[in-house]
Design a protein around this motif. Structure first.
Motif, PDB file in Angstrom:
ATOM      1  N   GLY A 237       0.773  -1.326   0.166  1.00 47.66           N
ATOM      2  CA  GLY A 237      -0.032   0.049   0.150  1.00 47.66           C
ATOM      3  C   GLY A 237       0.929   1.195  -0.145  1.00 47.66           C
ATOM      4  N   ALA A 238       1.053   1.678  -1.029  1.00 46.74           N
ATOM      5  CA  ALA A 238       2.071   3.089  -1.411  1.00 46.74           C
ATOM      6  C   ALA A 238       1.660   4.153  -0.420  1.00 46.74           C
ATOM      7  CB  ALA A 238       2.168   3.194  -2.646  1.00 46.74           C
ATOM      8  N   LYS A 239       0.254   4.516  -0.649  1.00 47.63           N
ATOM      9  CA  LYS A 239      -0.372   5.578   0.260  1.00 47.63           C
ATOM     10  C   LYS A 239      -0.162   5.524   1.650  1.00 47.63           C
ATOM     11  CE  LYS A 239      -2.000   7.692  -3.288  1.00 47.63           C
ATOM     12  NZ  LYS A 239      -1.335   8.944  -3.618  1.00 47.63           N
ATOM     13  N   SER A 240      -0.207   4.376   2.299  1.00 50.33           N
ATOM     14  CA  SER A 240       0.273   4.297   3.751  1.00 50.33           C
ATOM     15  C   SER A 240       1.656   4.667   4.092  1.00 50.33           C
ATOM     16  CB  SER A 240       0.113   2.811   4.354  1.00 50.33           C
ATOM     17  OG  SER A 240      -1.228   2.481   4.180  1.00 50.33           O
TER      18      SER A 240
ATOM     19  N   ALA B  59       3.221  11.419  -8.683  1.00 51.51           N
ATOM     20  CA  ALA B  59       3.953  12.763  -8.535  1.00 51.51           C
ATOM     21  C   ALA B  59       3.717  13.455  -7.138  1.00 51.51           C
ATOM     22  CB  ALA B  59       3.142  13.646  -9.555  1.00 51.51           C
ATOM     23  N   GLN B  60       2.784  12.978  -6.406  1.00 49.09           N
ATOM     24  CA  GLN B  60       2.958  13.664  -5.120  1.00 49.09           C
ATOM     25  C   GLN B  60       3.951  13.107  -4.033  1.00 49.09           C
ATOM     26  OE1 GLN B  60       0.737  16.278  -3.986  1.00 49.09           O
ATOM     27  NE2 GLN B  60       2.000  16.371  -2.366  1.00 49.09           N
ATOM     28  N   ALA B  61       4.288  11.729  -4.220  1.00 52.41           N
ATOM     29  CA  ALA B  61       5.501  11.229  -3.449  1.00 52.41           C
ATOM     30  C   ALA B  61       6.814  11.891  -3.850  1.00 52.41           C
ATOM     31  CB  ALA B  61       5.640   9.734  -3.636  1.00 52.41           C
ATOM     32  N   TYR B  62       7.084  11.750  -5.050  1.00 55.84           N
ATOM     33  CA  TYR B  62       8.154  12.619  -5.539  1.00 55.84           C
ATOM     34  C   TYR B  62       8.308  14.160  -4.843  1.00 55.84           C
ATOM     35  CZ  TYR B  62       9.607   9.134  -9.098  1.00 55.84           C
ATOM     36  OH  TYR B  62      10.287   8.178  -9.651  1.00 55.84           O
ATOM     37  N   TYR B  63       7.235  14.983  -5.032  1.00 60.49           N
ATOM     38  CA  TYR B  63       7.080  16.082  -4.605  1.00 60.49           C
ATOM     39  C   TYR B  63       7.435  16.403  -3.137  1.00 60.49           C
ATOM     40  CZ  TYR B  63       4.942  20.612  -2.890  1.00 60.49           C
ATOM     41  OH  TYR B  63       4.822  21.891  -2.227  1.00 60.49           O
ATOM     42  N   ASN B  64       6.552  15.389  -2.499  1.00 63.39           N
ATOM     43  CA  ASN B  64       7.047  15.174  -0.665  1.00 63.39           C
ATOM     44  C   ASN B  64       8.445  14.869  -0.540  1.00 63.39           C
ATOM     45  OD1 ASN B  64       4.322  15.762  -0.404  1.00 63.39           O
ATOM     46  ND2 ASN B  64       3.756  13.796   0.123  1.00 63.39           N
ATOM     47  N   ARG B  65       8.922  14.112  -1.165  1.00 62.56           N
ATOM     48  CA  ARG B  65      10.200  13.722  -0.767  1.00 62.56           C
ATOM     49  C   ARG B  65      11.332  14.987  -1.272  1.00 62.56           C
ATOM     50  NH1 ARG B  65      13.300   8.331  -3.505  1.00 62.56           N
ATOM     51  NH2 ARG B  65      13.377   9.724  -5.350  1.00 62.56           N
ATOM     52  N   GLY B  66      10.964  15.455  -2.371  1.00 63.24           N
ATOM     53  CA  GLY B  66      11.884  16.790  -2.765  1.00 63.24           C
ATOM     54  C   GLY B  66      11.519  17.747  -1.563  1.00 63.24           C
TER      55      GLY B  66
ATOM     56  N   LEU C 204       7.291  17.143 -11.835  1.00 63.99           N
ATOM     57  CA  LEU C 204       6.884  17.892 -12.891  1.00 63.99           C
ATOM     58  C   LEU C 204       6.364  17.275 -14.379  1.00 63.99           C
ATOM     59  CD1 LEU C 204       8.561  21.195 -11.941  1.00 63.99           C
ATOM     60  CD2 LEU C 204       6.058  20.817 -12.084  1.00 63.99           C
ATOM     61  N   ARG C 205       7.447  16.234 -14.261  1.00 62.62           N
ATOM     62  CA  ARG C 205       7.174  15.520 -15.635  1.00 62.62           C
ATOM     63  C   ARG C 205       5.711  14.693 -15.452  1.00 62.62           C
ATOM     64  NH1 ARG C 205      13.050  14.734 -15.825  1.00 62.62           N
ATOM     65  NH2 ARG C 205      12.961  13.050 -14.080  1.00 62.62           N
ATOM     66  N   LEU C 206       5.458  14.289 -14.324  1.00 59.25           N
ATOM     67  CA  LEU C 206       4.309  13.317 -13.957  1.00 59.25           C
ATOM     68  C   LEU C 206       3.158  14.515 -13.842  1.00 59.25           C
ATOM     69  CD1 LEU C 206       5.625  10.945 -11.434  1.00 59.25           C
ATOM     70  CD2 LEU C 206       4.814  10.304 -13.737  1.00 59.25           C
ATOM     71  N   ASP C 207       3.467  15.624 -13.505  1.00 59.77           N
ATOM     72  CA  ASP C 207       2.379  16.282 -13.362  1.00 59.77           C
ATOM     73  C   ASP C 207       2.785  18.134 -13.527  1.00 59.77           C
ATOM     74  OD1 ASP C 207      -0.013  18.005 -12.540  1.00 59.77           O
ATOM     75  OD2 ASP C 207       0.204  17.796 -10.244  1.00 59.77           O
ATOM     76  N   PRO C 208       2.813  18.297 -14.864  1.00 65.77           N
ATOM     77  CA  PRO C 208       3.198  19.527 -15.357  1.00 65.77           C
ATOM     78  C   PRO C 208       2.453  20.747 -15.035  1.00 65.77           C
ATOM     79  CG  PRO C 208       2.388  18.404 -17.253  1.00 65.77           C
ATOM     80  CD  PRO C 208       2.091  17.390 -15.890  1.00 65.77           C
ATOM     81  N   MET C 209       1.404  20.684 -14.383  1.00 67.57           N
ATOM     82  CA  MET C 209       0.554  21.537 -14.064  1.00 67.57           C
ATOM     83  C   MET C 209       0.551  22.014 -12.210  1.00 67.57           C
ATOM     84  SD  MET C 209      -0.938  22.170 -16.677  1.00 67.57           S
ATOM     85  CE  MET C 209      -2.044  23.547 -16.209  1.00 67.57           C
TER      86      MET C 209
END
Length: 309
Positions: free
Chosen positions: A54-57, A89-96, A116-121
């Protein structure tokens, strides 16, 4: 409130079937929203035991570790979430964001690139990547990211405020003021933008002072003090400008106001400057008395520059 009621509902669900991951994960979210981060982690631990895929956990537990400033644990959890869901994308954002908090700006940029590659907006990802570039003194790249954030969402006060800060670092103070103006129109309570604008106005005041435009210099420093009324450095700027205008008594009062805020350390700095300029021969001890005041008045009346920018 609603989170307490949600916790009660999840507890009832777990009584019926204690071997399901989702109620633990959701109860963990409720505890997180209540600021009970340790309890939320305990629930995410249980959710992961019942569903290790479960990635979200993992992401949620990482968020709780960030709140507890346990950044390395957070990074490990975000990393596991990314391994399980490489398109999150959110996991990358949070780790960044966590790498940024640790001062690992290159790694932060790498993760924001992925996000941003996954969510350019994602305007937030552009802002945070801009912050990382700013921290690395890559100011033009930072501004490019803040520009893109504004294009995506013209109502983001923080994008304007951060771009204004970066313009100040580049010495483009008028553009900095314009961005802080816009940030404060969007969010009048954004204190950092008000402070940064005040210091930008102070530098613009000095620029006008050095050019001999004393009226405009005074107007600029008054704008600065409207934003940052108790900053000794800005108050002394006003004193220096008033002295150049021949308003010596007012200038002395401004330096005295700066000293009341700055204390003995600032008094000592002024005494050292006055001694260096040949106006003070007393003890350099951080004590403001008649001798220091007389030296200050004589210096300002003679047109000497007590402070430099």
């Amino acid at each position: 409130g609603e989170y307490r009621r949600a916790i009660e509902d999840y507890e009832q669900a777990l009584q019926l079937d204690p071997g399901v991951a989702a109620p633990y994960n959701n109860r963990g979210i409720a505890y997180y929203e209540l600021g009970e981060y340790r309890r939320s982690i305990e629930d995410y631990d249980r959710a992961i035991r019942f569903n290790p895929l479960g990635a979200k956990s993992y992401s949620n537990r990482g968020n709780a570790y960030v709140r507890l400033r346990e950044y390395q644990r957070a990074i490990e959890d975000y990393g596991q979430a990314i391994r399980l869901e490489p398109d999150d994308a959110q996991a990358y954002y949070n780790r960044g964001s966590t790498y940024y908090d640790l001062g690992e700006y290159r790694r932060a940029i790498g993760d924001f690139d992925h996000a941003l590659r996954l969510d350019p907006m994602s305007a937030a990802a552009y802002i945070n990547r801009g912050n990382a570039y700013d921290a690395l003194s890559e100011y033009r790249r930072a501004i490019e990211d803040y520009d893109q954030a504004v294009r995506l969402d013209a109502e983001l006060a923080l994008a304007y405020a951060n771009r204004g800060r970066t313009y100040s670092r580049l010495g483009e103070y008028r553009r900095a003021v314009q961005d802080h103006d816009q940030a404060l129109r969007l969010d009048p309570d954004l204190g950092a933008a008000r402070i940064d604008r005040g210091y930008a106005y102070n530098i613009l005041a000095w620029d006008q002072y050095l050019k001999g435009n004393l009226g405009e210099a005074l107007a600029e420093v008054d704008r600065a003090l409207s934003d940052v009324p108790d900053a000794p450095g800005i108050i002394e700027s006003r004193g220096q400008i008033l002295a150049a205008l021949g308003r010596t008594n007012e200038a002395v009062e401004e330096f005295e106001r700066a000293m009341r805020i700055g204390g003995a350390d600032l008094v000592q700095l002024y005494q050292e400057a006055l001694a260096r300029l040949g106006h003070f021969r007393g003890g350099i001890d951080g004590t403001y008395g008649p001798k220091t005041r007389a030296a200050l008045a004589a210096c300002l009346s003679a047109g000497c520059r007590l402070v430099e920018w």
